[in-house]
Motif scaffolding. Structure first.
Motif, PDB file in Angstrom:
ATOM      1  N   ARG A   6       7.158  -2.071  11.316  1.00  0.00           N
ATOM      2  CA  ARG A   6       6.937  -0.727  10.765  1.00  0.00           C
ATOM      3  C   ARG A   6       6.904  -0.786   9.244  1.00  0.00           C
ATOM      4  NH1 ARG A   6       6.955   3.072  14.358  1.00  0.00           N
ATOM      5  NH2 ARG A   6       6.639   4.580  12.687  1.00  0.00           N
ATOM      6  N   SER A   8       8.224  -0.580   5.629  1.00  0.00           N
ATOM      7  CA  SER A   8       9.567  -0.720   5.073  1.00  0.00           C
ATOM      8  C   SER A   8       9.849   0.515   4.218  1.00  0.00           C
ATOM      9  CB  SER A   8       9.661  -1.947   4.175  1.00  0.00           C
ATOM     10  OG  SER A   8       9.040  -3.037   4.776  1.00  0.00           O
TER      11      SER A   8
ATOM     12  N   LYS B 232       5.750 -12.585  11.594  1.00  0.00           N
ATOM     13  CA  LYS B 232       5.678 -11.225  12.132  1.00  0.00           C
ATOM     14  C   LYS B 232       6.838 -10.337  11.664  1.00  0.00           C
ATOM     15  CE  LYS B 232       4.863  -8.641  16.329  1.00  0.00           C
ATOM     16  NZ  LYS B 232       4.914  -8.669  17.777  1.00  0.00           N
ATOM     17  N   ARG B 235       5.952  -8.492   8.605  1.00  0.00           N
ATOM     18  CA  ARG B 235       4.657  -7.822   8.587  1.00  0.00           C
ATOM     19  C   ARG B 235       4.746  -6.370   8.105  1.00  0.00           C
ATOM     20  NH1 ARG B 235       1.378 -10.040  13.576  1.00  0.00           N
ATOM     21  NH2 ARG B 235       1.664 -12.015  12.514  1.00  0.00           N
ATOM     22  N   GLY B 236       5.900  -5.732   8.389  1.00  0.00           N
ATOM     23  CA  GLY B 236       6.100  -4.358   7.913  1.00  0.00           C
ATOM     24  C   GLY B 236       6.064  -4.312   6.395  1.00  0.00           C
ATOM     25  N   TYR B 237       6.546  -5.380   5.754  1.00  0.00           N
ATOM     26  CA  TYR B 237       6.551  -5.445   4.299  1.00  0.00           C
ATOM     27  C   TYR B 237       5.121  -5.575   3.780  1.00  0.00           C
ATOM     28  CZ  TYR B 237       7.669  -7.047  -0.390  1.00  0.00           C
ATOM     29  OH  TYR B 237       7.741  -7.184  -1.743  1.00  0.00           O
ATOM     30  N   MET B 239       2.437  -4.468   5.272  1.00  0.00           N
ATOM     31  CA  MET B 239       1.768  -3.174   5.424  1.00  0.00           C
ATOM     32  C   MET B 239       2.286  -2.169   4.386  1.00  0.00           C
ATOM     33  SD  MET B 239       1.259  -0.997   8.865  1.00  0.00           S
ATOM     34  CE  MET B 239       2.944  -0.541   9.104  1.00  0.00           C
ATOM     35  N   SER B 240       3.574  -2.267   4.049  1.00  0.00           N
ATOM     36  CA  SER B 240       4.154  -1.323   3.077  1.00  0.00           C
ATOM     37  C   SER B 240       3.474  -1.446   1.715  1.00  0.00           C
ATOM     38  CB  SER B 240       5.647  -1.566   2.912  1.00  0.00           C
ATOM     39  OG  SER B 240       6.278  -1.486   4.155  1.00  0.00           O
ATOM     40  N   TRP B 271      -5.162  -2.317   8.000  1.00  0.00           N
ATOM     41  CA  TRP B 271      -3.893  -1.570   7.921  1.00  0.00           C
ATOM     42  C   TRP B 271      -4.134  -0.058   7.947  1.00  0.00           C
ATOM     43  CZ3 TRP B 271      -0.881  -4.532   9.981  1.00  0.00           C
ATOM     44  CH2 TRP B 271      -0.237  -5.640   9.455  1.00  0.00           C
TER      45      TRP B 271
END
Ligand code: SF4
Ligand code: SF4
Lengths: 112, 356
Positions: A6, A8, B232, B235-237, B239-240, B271
């Motif tokens: 998700r 951050s 993985k 991966r949130g980082y 996308m952030s 993204w």
């Protein structure tokens, strides 16, 4: 949909949205605080800093970013000895800043 | 400041780009994500503009991704790169043009490392000789493919069939340009405009009639960051970072994004789908996204190449709104036709992001 990751949480500070009422009022009472260069001399000389995390530099930064919770915690650790005032290269009366902040804090916090 | 002084300072930010005779090395990412972009780099430079760009079928990956993901040591990447240089030398070329910013950064870093540590270059020469009996010369000029398109931007503008202008209003289209960190953040003197004023893409946009948007996070990373994406858990980082850029460019209502690096269009494109699914947020008009194109795709559109030949159908964000604004004709019925009209598989549609 679950992708297994998700966004951050962001640590960005949106200066258009944060509450700067306390900083503005403190700057009204003592415009000198606007001249802080963030050198950290005050924090380096502070006896309380080493064991409590008190730092005038950080207090000023937190005020400029509207981070009230951080300010409150740090102010409660000041002994009002005034050593920080003696070393500030900009001649900021940091002890008075801390006293003013403590006096104003409750009122402003209600507005937050 | 006097005008001549300004000129002198600006000249320090320029890069010498020979006009002709290049040895071309492809990008392993681009061959998979945007294969038509590499093809159209050759079509534009060779067939349309008549330049000599040579490509050897024996060349390989540069090893840059593995190096930046910490899965191979730099010496391994150096030996791979030394072999590419050997192919260039054997073909009789002195100028090397890479199709990928990661490769460009990798080649630049290796050449600089050899300049600082000649003993390392000697060791790699020995390793390459032992491994495959090849010898090489270090390229005289190293360029990224966008440097050439930048150099030829005036010639492309002269042949332009469409401009980066809204056909209805006559206003320039608002374009976000994204340079790619390894282009000039590592070795500023290797990029046009250096690290402070990289103008390789903005120069193209200006020449073709568009307006470049200067937004707060313009120089922020696209979010790829190698290990940020490949692991993985991180991966949130990744996308952030992309999210941060989109939030920052959103108020300027960009019509398109033009990118330099193979990873950047991928992350700035894909993204948008993930952010839309997770956060319900889209950045284009009426639930659409902002198309993220490569510079060859943008040049191709300006030159009147069919959008489906340019591979715009493999983007997650549909290009149709941009094509309509520019007045570029396209046939929706042929969107998913491949080479020789072979039907490509039609993708499913996202829940949130509108794609056409
Ligand atoms: S007045 Fe407070 S902040 Fe300043 S040196 Fe003394 S304890 Fe530290
Ligand atoms: S010593 Fe003075 S100028 Fe330096 S950080 Fe502290 S208040 Fe600011």
């Amino acid at each position: 949909m679950d992708f297994g990751f998700r966004l951050s949480p962001s640590s960005a500070v949106d200066l258009d949205k944060v509450n700067l009422a306390l900083y503005d009022r403190l700057a009204e009472l003592d415009p000198g605080i606007r001249t802080c260069i963030g050198c950290g001399s005050c924090s380096a000389t502070c006896t309380s800093s080493a064991y409590s995390g008190m730092s005038v530099r950080k207090v000023l930064l937190a005020l400029q970013r509207g981070r009230m919770q951080d300010v409150e915690k740090m102010l409660s650790n000041c002994m009002l000895c005034g050593k920080c005032t003696m070393v500030c290269p900009r001649g900021i009366n940091t002890r008075r800043l801390i006293l003013n902040a403590c006096r104003l804090y409750d009122n402003v916090e209600e507005e937050v | 400041m006097i005008y001549q002084g300004k000129q002198k300072i600006w000249s320090d930010y320029q890069k010498e780009i020979p006009d002709n005779h290049w040895f071309y090395v492809r990008s392993c990412i681009r061959q998979n994500f945007w294969p038509a972009s590499e093809k159209y780099f050759l079509v534009i430079c060779r067939d349309m503009l008549g330049r000599d760009i040579f490509e050897s079928e024996h060349h390989t990956t540069c090893g840059g991704i593995a190096y930046h993901c910490d899965t191979i040591p730099q010496e391994t990447a150096m030996t791979i790169v030394a072999r590419q240089f050997a192919l260039m030398t054997e073909a009789g070329y002195e100028n090397l043009v890479t199709s990928c910013i990661t490769s460009f950064g990798n080649y630049a870093e290796i050449i600089e490392t050899w300049r600082e540590f000649p003993e390392l270059e000697a060791r790699i020469r020995e390793d390459l000789w032992k491994a495959c009996r090849r010898e090489f010369k270090v390229p005289k000029y190293l360029a990224h493919a966008s440097d050439l398109i930048y150099k030829y931007r005036g010639e492309i503008a002269e042949r332009a069939k469409f401009h980066l202008v809204d056909k209805q209003t006559g206003e320039p289209l608002k374009i976000v340009e994204h340079i790619g960190c390894h282009y000039s953040k590592m070795f500023p003197h290797k990029g046009v405009g250096g690290a402070e004023y990289p103008c390789v893409l903005s120069g193209m946009v200006d020449a073709w009639g568009g307006e470049v948007i200067d937004y707060p996070e313009r120089r922020h990373c696209c979010g790829y960051g190698f290990r940020q994406y490949h692991v993985k858990a991180n991966r949130g980082y990744s996308m952030s970072n992309t999210y941060k850029k989109f939030e920052s460019m959103e108020p300027y209502h960009p019509d398109a994004i033009v990118t330099n690096c193979p990873g950047c269009p991928f992350f700035l494109d894909r993204w948008q789908y993930v952010i839309a699914e997770q956060e319900g947020k889209t950045y284009g008009p009426d639930g659409h996204g902002i198309p993220a194109l490569t510079y060859e795709e943008l040049a191709g559109l300006v030159l009147g190449v069919d959008p489906w030949d340019l591979g715009l159908q493999v983007h997650q964000v549909g290009p149709e709104l941009l094509l309509d604004k520019m007045g570029v004709p396209y046939d929706p019925a042929h969107k998913y036709d491949g080479l020789d009209e072979k039907a490509l598989k039609k993708p499913g549609l996202p829940n949130v992001l509108k794609c056409c």
